[in-house]
Scaffold this motif. Structure first.
Motif, PDB file in Angstrom:
ATOM      1  N   VAL A   9      -2.876   0.251  -6.808  1.00  0.00           N
ATOM      2  CA  VAL A   9      -3.007   0.747  -5.432  1.00  0.00           C
ATOM      3  C   VAL A   9      -1.628   0.989  -4.829  1.00  0.00           C
ATOM      4  O   VAL A   9      -1.391   2.005  -4.169  1.00  0.00           O
ATOM      5  N   TRP A  10      -0.706   0.047  -5.057  1.00  0.00           N
ATOM      6  CA  TRP A  10       0.642   0.206  -4.526  1.00  0.00           C
ATOM      7  C   TRP A  10       1.330   1.434  -5.129  1.00  0.00           C
ATOM      8  O   TRP A  10       1.987   2.206  -4.428  1.00  0.00           O
ATOM      9  N   GLY A  11       1.174   1.630  -6.439  1.00  0.00           N
ATOM     10  CA  GLY A  11       1.770   2.801  -7.074  1.00  0.00           C
ATOM     11  C   GLY A  11       1.138   4.097  -6.592  1.00  0.00           C
ATOM     12  O   GLY A  11       1.826   5.108  -6.396  1.00  0.00           O
ATOM     13  N   SER A  12      -0.181   4.069  -6.370  1.00  0.00           N
ATOM     14  CA  SER A  12      -0.872   5.273  -5.893  1.00  0.00           C
ATOM     15  C   SER A  12      -0.427   5.653  -4.491  1.00  0.00           C
ATOM     16  O   SER A  12      -0.387   6.845  -4.135  1.00  0.00           O
ATOM     17  N   ALA A  13      -0.106   4.652  -3.682  1.00  0.00           N
ATOM     18  CA  ALA A  13       0.305   4.932  -2.304  1.00  0.00           C
ATOM     19  C   ALA A  13       1.599   5.745  -2.245  1.00  0.00           C
ATOM     20  O   ALA A  13       1.879   6.406  -1.243  1.00  0.00           O
ATOM     21  N   GLN A  14       2.379   5.719  -3.326  1.00  0.00           N
ATOM     22  CA  GLN A  14       3.631   6.465  -3.348  1.00  0.00           C
ATOM     23  C   GLN A  14       3.409   7.957  -3.618  1.00  0.00           C
ATOM     24  O   GLN A  14       4.204   8.796  -3.183  1.00  0.00           O
ATOM     25  N   ARG A  15       2.344   8.265  -4.343  1.00  0.00           N
ATOM     26  CA  ARG A  15       2.139   9.667  -4.739  1.00  0.00           C
ATOM     27  C   ARG A  15       0.795  10.244  -4.281  1.00  0.00           C
ATOM     28  O   ARG A  15       0.534  11.432  -4.463  1.00  0.00           O
ATOM     29  N   GLY A  16      -0.076   9.418  -3.705  1.00  0.00           N
ATOM     30  CA  GLY A  16      -1.384   9.890  -3.260  1.00  0.00           C
ATOM     31  C   GLY A  16      -2.428   8.811  -3.440  1.00  0.00           C
ATOM     32  O   GLY A  16      -2.430   8.121  -4.463  1.00  0.00           O
ATOM     33  N   THR A  17      -3.299   8.656  -2.455  1.00  0.00           N
ATOM     34  CA  THR A  17      -4.307   7.601  -2.510  1.00  0.00           C
ATOM     35  C   THR A  17      -5.681   8.208  -2.786  1.00  0.00           C
ATOM     36  O   THR A  17      -6.278   8.811  -1.901  1.00  0.00           O
ATOM     37  N   PRO A  18      -6.212   8.052  -3.995  1.00  0.00           N
ATOM     38  CA  PRO A  18      -7.527   8.607  -4.300  1.00  0.00           C
ATOM     39  C   PRO A  18      -8.631   7.881  -3.530  1.00  0.00           C
ATOM     40  O   PRO A  18      -8.504   6.688  -3.217  1.00  0.00           O
ATOM     41  N   VAL A  19      -9.680   8.602  -3.225  1.00  0.00           N
ATOM     42  CA  VAL A  19     -10.804   8.033  -2.468  1.00  0.00           C
ATOM     43  C   VAL A  19     -11.474   6.913  -3.251  1.00  0.00           C
ATOM     44  O   VAL A  19     -12.071   5.996  -2.673  1.00  0.00           O
ATOM     45  N   GLN A  20     -11.372   6.949  -4.578  1.00  0.00           N
ATOM     46  CA  GLN A  20     -12.005   5.914  -5.398  1.00  0.00           C
ATOM     47  C   GLN A  20     -11.477   4.519  -5.084  1.00  0.00           C
ATOM     48  O   GLN A  20     -12.184   3.527  -5.294  1.00  0.00           O
ATOM     49  N   ILE A  21     -10.242   4.426  -4.597  1.00  0.00           N
ATOM     50  CA  ILE A  21      -9.704   3.123  -4.192  1.00  0.00           C
ATOM     51  C   ILE A  21     -10.548   2.543  -3.054  1.00  0.00           C
ATOM     52  O   ILE A  21     -10.868   1.352  -3.036  1.00  0.00           O
ATOM     53  N   ASN A  22     -10.933   3.385  -2.111  1.00  0.00           N
ATOM     54  CA  ASN A  22     -11.804   2.940  -1.019  1.00  0.00           C
ATOM     55  C   ASN A  22     -13.174   2.533  -1.530  1.00  0.00           C
ATOM     56  O   ASN A  22     -13.792   1.600  -1.013  1.00  0.00           O
ATOM     57  N   VAL A  23     -13.651   3.235  -2.546  1.00  0.00           N
ATOM     58  CA  VAL A  23     -14.956   2.896  -3.132  1.00  0.00           C
ATOM     59  C   VAL A  23     -14.916   1.497  -3.739  1.00  0.00           C
ATOM     60  O   VAL A  23     -15.819   0.680  -3.513  1.00  0.00           O
ATOM     61  N   ILE A  24     -13.872   1.206  -4.502  1.00  0.00           N
ATOM     62  CA  ILE A  24     -13.735  -0.119  -5.112  1.00  0.00           C
ATOM     63  C   ILE A  24     -13.593  -1.183  -4.026  1.00  0.00           C
ATOM     64  O   ILE A  24     -14.216  -2.254  -4.109  1.00  0.00           O
ATOM     65  N   GLY A  25     -12.797  -0.914  -3.007  1.00  0.00           N
ATOM     66  CA  GLY A  25     -12.627  -1.873  -1.916  1.00  0.00           C
ATOM     67  C   GLY A  25     -13.927  -2.145  -1.184  1.00  0.00           C
ATOM     68  O   GLY A  25     -14.244  -3.297  -0.865  1.00  0.00           O
ATOM     69  N   THR A  26     -14.697  -1.087  -0.931  1.00  0.00           N
ATOM     70  CA  THR A  26     -15.993  -1.252  -0.268  1.00  0.00           C
ATOM     71  C   THR A  26     -16.950  -2.055  -1.131  1.00  0.00           C
ATOM     72  O   THR A  26     -17.671  -2.933  -0.630  1.00  0.00           O
ATOM     73  N   THR A  27     -16.960  -1.781  -2.421  1.00  0.00           N
ATOM     74  CA  THR A  27     -17.843  -2.517  -3.335  1.00  0.00           C
ATOM     75  C   THR A  27     -17.499  -3.998  -3.359  1.00  0.00           C
ATOM     76  O   THR A  27     -18.393  -4.855  -3.294  1.00  0.00           O
ATOM     77  N   ASN A  77      -5.581  10.067   1.475  1.00  0.00           N
ATOM     78  CA  ASN A  77      -6.862   9.876   2.150  1.00  0.00           C
ATOM     79  C   ASN A  77      -6.643   9.157   3.477  1.00  0.00           C
ATOM     80  O   ASN A  77      -7.162   8.060   3.715  1.00  0.00           O
ATOM     81  N   TYR A  78      -5.872   9.788   4.362  1.00  0.00           N
ATOM     82  CA  TYR A  78      -5.530   9.178   5.640  1.00  0.00           C
ATOM     83  C   TYR A  78      -6.181   9.879   6.826  1.00  0.00           C
ATOM     84  O   TYR A  78      -6.214   9.316   7.917  1.00  0.00           O
ATOM     85  N   GLU A  79      -6.699  11.076   6.633  1.00  0.00           N
ATOM     86  CA  GLU A  79      -7.333  11.822   7.719  1.00  0.00           C
ATOM     87  C   GLU A  79      -8.728  12.257   7.284  1.00  0.00           C
ATOM     88  O   GLU A  79      -8.927  12.685   6.149  1.00  0.00           O
ATOM     89  N   TRP A  80      -9.672  12.141   8.209  1.00  0.00           N
ATOM     90  CA  TRP A  80     -11.045  12.514   7.890  1.00  0.00           C
ATOM     91  C   TRP A  80     -11.177  14.040   7.820  1.00  0.00           C
ATOM     92  O   TRP A  80     -10.753  14.756   8.715  1.00  0.00           O
ATOM     93  N   GLN A  81     -11.747  14.510   6.718  1.00  0.00           N
ATOM     94  CA  GLN A  81     -11.958  15.948   6.529  1.00  0.00           C
ATOM     95  C   GLN A  81     -13.441  16.289   6.565  1.00  0.00           C
ATOM     96  O   GLN A  81     -13.909  16.919   7.487  1.00  0.00           O
ATOM     97  N   ARG A  82     -14.177  15.810   5.538  1.00  0.00           N
ATOM     98  CA  ARG A  82     -15.622  16.060   5.543  1.00  0.00           C
ATOM     99  C   ARG A  82     -16.328  15.046   4.661  1.00  0.00           C
ATOM    100  O   ARG A  82     -15.731  14.448   3.770  1.00  0.00           O
ATOM    101  N   PHE A  83     -17.611  14.844   4.943  1.00  0.00           N
ATOM    102  CA  PHE A  83     -18.407  13.848   4.228  1.00  0.00           C
ATOM    103  C   PHE A  83     -18.649  14.295   2.786  1.00  0.00           C
ATOM    104  O   PHE A  83     -18.944  15.465   2.520  1.00  0.00           O
ATOM    105  N   SER A  84     -18.537  13.348   1.858  1.00  0.00           N
ATOM    106  CA  SER A  84     -18.761  13.655   0.444  1.00  0.00           C
ATOM    107  C   SER A  84     -19.108  12.376  -0.315  1.00  0.00           C
ATOM    108  O   SER A  84     -18.607  11.297   0.006  1.00  0.00           O
TER     109      SER A  84
END
Length: 266
Positions: free
Chosen positions: A224-242, A43-50
């Protein structure tokens, strides 16, 4: 030169606003990308709103489980560090005893020591004791490094207290318990609350010490650190924002309570 004069008068305000904007920029990026729907795993580049990630914040396996573990550890570490740190702060300020100066200096060591050194030292201690690495070892480690921050916050508040207020309470026939609960504790409460909030933030956010002493337990920063090795799900951003929004609401609520009390005193 009206513009130059205007700029000079407001230079400090402008610098403060720019500094605050710089500090909040990462949080804004995290919030914006919590509404992204990436095509790949990262989740490093903006694609579309969802809104998919907000609708399913626990849609990623084991993420909410690791979040629950981090919250539990942070809560218990905050309680333990706040109780012990408050007692230590009162003892250092109110009482004279042998090695008081040495204890005062040793309290600040965890704050000055690199985290990796403290993490390795704690791991060595636990292994020599034969302790099984997991939830309890993480909790003990977090209490140990949060303790210094609580002592520092509470000690600064206790040192600024006017002892005549407690003497007045005793003159009015208040017992030791009544004096502590109705006079000492309310005055020290802002320092205790500051230490508790700082402990919670440090414990929830910690990775280095946790990673050394976690064993098979996975906290949210480790996930989060483990996810960064194989892919960062958008839900991580949701938790961080919350978490960011919750912190902002707590700050605003504290300011509202403080302003209300100041108006009542006035």
């Amino acid at each position: 030169m009206p513009f130059v004069n205007w700029l000079k008068r407001r230079l400090v305000v402008i610098a403060g606003i720019l500094t605050l904007a710089y500090l909040l920029l990462p949080n804004v990026i995290v919030t914006v990308f919590s509404f992204n729907k990436p095509k790949g795993r990262f989740n490093y580049e903006w694609q579309r709103f969802s809104l998919d990630a907000w609708k399913q914040p626990c849609g990623v396996a084991d993420m909410c489980g690791s979040l629950s573990i981090s919250l539990q550890i942070a809560v218990w570490a905050t309680i333990g560090a706040t109780i012990l740190g408050t007692m230590i702060a009162f003892a250092l300020v109110r009482y004279r005893f042998r090695a008081r100066g040495a204890v005062n200096s040793l309290i600040f060591l965890p704050m000055a020591m690199p985290e990796v050194v403290m993490a390795a030292s704690l791991l060595t201690l636990f292994l020599n004791m034969g302790a099984q690495l997991g939830f309890m070892t993480i909790l003990i480690a977090h209490i140990m490094f949060c303790l210094s921050f609580v002592v520092t916050a509470v000690k600064a508040r206790v040192m600024s207290m006017d002892p005549r207020l407690e003497e007045a309470a005793r003159d009015l026939y208040a017992g030791p318990v009544q004096t502590f609960l109705r006079v000492t504790l309310p005055i020290a409460a802002p320092g205790i609350a500051a230490g508790a909030l700082l402990s919670f933030a440090l414990s929830f956010d910690d990775f280095i010490i946790t990673n050394f002493n976690a064993g098979s337990t996975v906290t949210f920063p480790m996930f989060v650190w483990g996810s960064a090795q194989r892919g960062t799900p958008v839900q991580i951003n949701v938790i961080g924002t919350t978490m960011f929004l919750v912190a902002v609401l707590i700050t605003l609520f504290s300011m509202f309570i403080s302003n209300s009390r100041n108006k009542q005193k006035a």
